[in-house]
Design a protein around this motif. Structure first.
Motif, PDB file in Angstrom:
ATOM      1  N   ASN A  63      -2.020   1.769  10.153  1.00 32.85           N
ATOM      2  CA  ASN A  63      -2.784   0.538   9.995  1.00 32.85           C
ATOM      3  C   ASN A  63      -3.916   0.424  11.019  1.00 32.85           C
ATOM      4  O   ASN A  63      -4.567  -0.618  11.097  1.00 32.85           O
ATOM      5  N   PHE A  89       3.152  -5.271  12.826  1.00 32.02           N
ATOM      6  CA  PHE A  89       3.611  -5.653  11.483  1.00 32.02           C
ATOM      7  C   PHE A  89       5.091  -5.358  11.267  1.00 32.02           C
ATOM      8  O   PHE A  89       5.702  -5.865  10.351  1.00 32.02           O
ATOM      9  N   TYR A 138      -3.023  -9.464   0.896  1.00 33.33           N
ATOM     10  CA  TYR A 138      -3.750 -10.632   1.396  1.00 33.33           C
ATOM     11  C   TYR A 138      -5.237 -10.325   1.342  1.00 33.33           C
ATOM     12  O   TYR A 138      -5.666  -9.220   1.716  1.00 33.33           O
ATOM     13  N   THR A 174       1.774  -4.777   4.784  1.00 36.82           N
ATOM     14  CA  THR A 174       1.218  -4.728   3.429  1.00 36.82           C
ATOM     15  C   THR A 174       2.053  -3.806   2.545  1.00 36.82           C
ATOM     16  O   THR A 174       1.662  -3.491   1.447  1.00 36.82           O
ATOM     17  N   PRO A 178      -2.430   0.254   0.391  1.00 35.69           N
ATOM     18  CA  PRO A 178      -3.453   1.280   0.139  1.00 35.69           C
ATOM     19  C   PRO A 178      -2.868   2.681   0.041  1.00 35.69           C
ATOM     20  O   PRO A 178      -3.435   3.538  -0.615  1.00 35.69           O
ATOM     21  N   ARG A 179      -1.735   2.917   0.733  1.00 33.82           N
ATOM     22  CA  ARG A 179      -1.114   4.242   0.692  1.00 33.82           C
ATOM     23  C   ARG A 179      -0.261   4.411  -0.559  1.00 33.82           C
ATOM     24  O   ARG A 179      -0.285   5.445  -1.207  1.00 33.82           O
ATOM     25  N   GLY A 187       3.946   3.898   6.061  1.00 34.34           N
ATOM     26  CA  GLY A 187       3.927   4.539   7.376  1.00 34.34           C
ATOM     27  C   GLY A 187       5.282   4.553   8.056  1.00 34.34           C
ATOM     28  O   GLY A 187       5.716   5.576   8.593  1.00 34.34           O
TER      29      GLY A 187
END
Lengths: 351, 543
Positions: A63, A89, A138, A174, A178-179, A187
């Protein structure tokens, strides 16, 4: 303006009765959302976690978050209870657990990606999206920074960039959206050496968790945290001790946050939509009333005036008539008098 | 109109007062709770005859027995001050009741307590000495008892039994007896002795007194007599037997000799002859040879297994279940996991020992369903043959002895000394795994354990603790052939390569209590790579 005793008691009674009767939970909706089919999730197995903080490191790495205050290899941070913040996070906390359990216990804190997220239901600009992948994302571009989501989240996860004066954002896990859309692992999951974090379809994760409990009934508490909590979450948890012993809330119930507020929030558009109509209507009605009464008044006045005029005229004419008659009489009298005088004069002259 | 306007503030104020006072009282109620826990001790008795005479009018009195015994001791008084002597079946003994032999009526019992307790207290306080309550009812009859009981149940283990039989010169009849129903008296039957609990149950039944009463009458009376004779004696006060700390101080005899009751060394566990025909049994799953002697030495009491009597299991637990055995079948009695009395249940508990759990922690719990595992106990060697012989126990002994050979595995030269695990080299270098040393440790652990050495007889068993789900040959399949990419949708339960190694190594170390190498310090097993590659290629930043 004052309120009468009778009116006050009446209102109190009505309010009490209103709360006593209550209302069905599904005021605005009668369907249950069980998550998008095939949506993804993560299963955290507390009995496998060794508290190495590799997931925290992995999260920080993917991130691009600022480096931590104390290095990830420094495990003394586990001595304190920590929580997520604008730059963290995912957090692993250590617990001692009940007396009969030897060795430390661990628990992961981070966004649970609820199937029906409280943050999303509290957001009036739709900054949150429950994606079909399971991740709750978000959108900072629409966020107005009201932080209602922070209040709404039962897990107290969304954090706020208080240090950003001009464009503060809400931050939270999140699920590496995106991954995962690219087919990569989140991650934290990739970093975990123990595979205490399992990534897969939520449906499969529940099956896996059940099978683990079946195979090792002495190792696990017979409960999958997140299967039903708050209507279900995409992150699921297994533990060897009751979940309250590792600081997880057991009082949340199984109703999604959205369902709890749907009744009240469902009424909002109605109020917002109908109020102007109602007020305009009332205004229009009162306006119309005023207009009518004005017209009536004018008519009355004019009638009255007309009547008064007529009367006056009649009187005038009468008076005039009278005056005329009077005048006539006077003239006649005068004429008669003059004629009489003239006759008298003639008589005098003639005599 | 003016008067009416003042109603609203008044109403609001009253509401506020009501809310505040409600919360205040609620808070007060909860605050008092923690204070209710009094002193914690093991000698707390509740004087409550409510079972006999109905409910009491006042809260039952909580009586601290040892405080009173100590106080009497200081005044050179003995138990007779409170307890009367009654005629026992063999000899006179102390009645466990206070100042009476029988509970005659409610009023009588109440009067005895009030006059005797308070009489003594009054006398003491008249002499200016410390005494118990004398006047106020509530000082004895307290709503919240001043003490909380931590009384622990007491029982004989093999060591304590041995110490008693040694002290009594093996005169078993001093404690053990049977009841003759026709003669209506107690008698001693040699080699029929059993645990007191077999007859003396939790509550008194007809003429059979409760275990509590029986043990207090017998034990304390005997201890008192020994004390008066200036002999070494057991405790007479409550804490001596019922306090956790005092229990730990009870002397333990090492290498307790076997109790001599003519019990068998080896038995054949099989259905009763009435249950199954000999010939039929010969065709079915064989009987189980059971090393009774070894099991005796591994357990603290006989009643661990023999929970209702010292008879053989099949007497009550028949093949199809019988009333005597509470309809529990022989199969269930032997195989039920979760029961400490059953074979499998007890063995399952034994597997939790650190030296065993390193391997067994990974194994699926519950009843073993593989049929091959049946023959670990139901030795096929005994099938059919033993029944024809006159003394089947001899055959059983031979069969058991054949399994007692020291565990064997592959030759050392076939076991690689070191294995370099380098499948996952990335941030860290490969792991130098001391393969042969670990095998040797496992074998030694098995050798040291009777249970393990009975069951781990196959050559490949130690290998299979890590090379699981494979035959465990000299060249077992490589780990990577099963464990590859993690989170395979088709088999989420199978860990990936990284998870498999870490779970296996760390899981085993954790279960065995091995703290070195430290699980959270990566470099203790694999060195950090000098040029670490970035593992995470990095996704788009969140948010």
């Amino acid at each position: 303006m004052s309120i009468s005793r009778r009116k006050f008691l009446g209102l109190v009674g009505a309010a009490g009765l209103g709360t006593a009767i209550g209302k069905p939970a599904h005021t605005a909706t009668n369907k249950q959302f069980k998550g998008y089919p095939g949506s993804l999730g993560v299963l955290y197995d507390g009995t496998l976690c060794i508290g190495c903080r590799k997931c925290e490191e992995g999260c920080n790495d993917v991130n691009d978050l600022p480096p931590p205050v104390r290095q990830f290899s420094d495990l003394s941070v586990l001595d304190n209870r920590r929580r997520t913040d604008a730059n963290v996070f995912t957090v692993i906390n250590r617990y001692n657990g009940p007396k009969d359990v030897k060795g430390p216990l661990y628990r992961r804190i981070g966004c649970n990606h609820c199937l029906e997220p409280a943050c999303a239901s509290s957001c009036f600009v739709k900054a949150y999206t429950k994606t079909r992948f399971g991740a709750v994302t978000y959108d900072a571009s629409v966020c107005v920074g009201c932080r209602y989501c922070m209040v709404a989240c039962p897990f107290e996860i969304p954090a706020f960039e208080y240090d950003q004066a001009l464009s503060p954002r809400i931050t939270k896990c999140t699920m590496c959206y995106p991954r995962i859309v690219k087919g990569k692992l989140p991650g934290c999951v990739e970093a975990c050496p123990m595979e205490a974090l399992t990534f897969g379809k939520r449906r499969d994760l529940i099956k896996t968790a059940r099978e683990r409990i079946r195979r090792h009934p002495d190792r696990y508490v017979d409960h999958i945290y997140g299967e039903h909590e708050m209507g279900g979450t995409s992150w699921l948890y297994l533990s060897g001790v009751p979940f309250k012993d590792i600081g997880m809330r057991e009082d949340l119930g199984v109703a999604p946050a959205a369902e709890l507020t749907a009744g009240a929030l469902g009424a909002v558009p109605m109020v917002v939509g109908l109020w102007p109509v109602l007020l305009t209507g009332i205004y229009a009605i009162s306006k119309r009333k005023e207009k009518i009464s004005k017209n009536e008044r004018e008519e009355a006045v004019s009638t009255a005036l007309a009547q008064a005029g007529e009367q006056a005229e009649a009187k005038l004419s009468e008076e005039l008539k009278k005056a005329e008659v009077k005048n006539k009489t006077a003239i006649e009298a005068a004429v008669r008098k003059a004629l009489e005088q003239a006759a008298d004069t003639q008589t005098e002259e003639g005599s | 109109m003016r008067r009416r306007r003042s109603m609203l503030p008044w109403a609001v104020m009253l509401c506020a007062i009501a809310v505040v006072s409600f919360h205040a009282t609620a808070a007060q109620e909860t605050e008092e709770c923690p204070g209710s826990v009094g002193e914690i001790r093991a000698d707390v008795l509740t004087i409550d005859v409510s079972g006999v005479f109905g409910d009491l009018e006042r809260p039952a009195v909580v009586f601290l027995h040892d405080s009173h015994t100590d106080a009497l001791e200081k005044k050179n008084k003995d138990c007779n001050t409170c307890h009367l002597i009654e005629k026992g079946p063999q000899k006179d003994r102390l009645s466990p009741k206070f100042k009476r032999l029988k509970d005659i009526s409610r009023d009588d019992v109440m009067d005895i307590y009030h006059t005797e307790c308070m009489g003594c207290h009054r006398d003491l306080s008249a002499d200016g000495e410390k005494s118990g309550p004398v006047e106020i009812c509530g000082e004895c009859h307290r709503d919240r008892p001043a003490a909380v009981s931590t009384r622990q149940p007491m029982g004989f283990d093999r060591s304590l039994h041995f110490r008693h039989s040694r002290a009594h010169e093996d005169k078993c009849e001093r404690c053990h007896h049977e009841y003759d129903k026709t003669e209506k008296k107690l008698f001693y039957a040699k080699e029929k002795e059993g645990s007191c609990r077999y007859c003396h149950k939790e509550v008194t039944e007809e003429n059979r007194i409760s275990l509590r009463l029986a043990s207090h009458i017998s034990c304390i009376d005997c201890h008192r007599t020994a004390l008066t004779e200036k002999k070494v004696a057991g405790p007479v006060k409550c804490v001596g037997c019922h306090d956790v700390k005092k229990q730990q101080l009870i002397e333990k005899v090492k290498d307790v000799p076997r109790i001599g009751r003519k019990q068998p060394d080896i038995v054949l566990i099989r259905p009763d002859k009435q249950d199954i025909d000999e010939q039929e049994l010969a065709l079915r799953t064989g009987p189980v040879p059971f090393d009774h002697k070894t099991h005796e030495g591994k357990n603290e009491t006989c009643r661990v297994c023999h929970h209702a009597s010292l008879d053989s299991c099949d007497k009550c637990h028949t093949l199809a279940g019988a009333k005597d055995g509470k309809e529990i079948r022989l199969e269930t009695a032997m195989h039920q996991v979760g029961s400490k009395r059953s074979c499998l249940g007890c063995h399952e508990i034994s597997k939790r020992e650190p030296s065993c759990s390193g391997c067994h922690v990974f194994m699926e719990k519950g009843r073993k369903n593989e049929t091959s595992s049946c023959f670990q106990c139901h030795l096929s060697a005994l099938k059919g043959t033993v029944l024809s012989t006159e003394k089947p126990e001899i055959a059983a002994e031979e069969a058991l002895r054949s399994r007692r050979a020291p565990p064997d595995t592959h030759r050392d030269e076939d076991i690689p000394e070191k294995v370099i695990i380098k499948e996952l080299v990335d941030k860290y270098e490969g792991v130098e795994f001391p393969h042969r040393k670990i095998i040797h440790t496992l074998i030694n652990n098995i050798k040291d354990n009777t249970l393990a050495s009975y069951f781990h007889v196959e050559k490949n068993t130690p290998c299979r603790s890590c090379h699981h789900n494979s035959p465990g040959d000299v060249k077992p399949p490589r780990c990577v052939s099963c464990h590859g990419k993690p989170f395979d949708e088709a088999d989420l339960l199978r860990p990936g390569m990284k998870g498999a190694y870490h779970q296996q190594c760390i899981g085993c170390h954790k279960a065995m209590g091995i703290e070195k190498p430290n699980a959270t310090d990566c470099t203790e097993c694999h060195k950090e790579r000098t040029k670490p590659e970035k593992v995470f290629s990095g996704g788009a930043p969140a948010g």
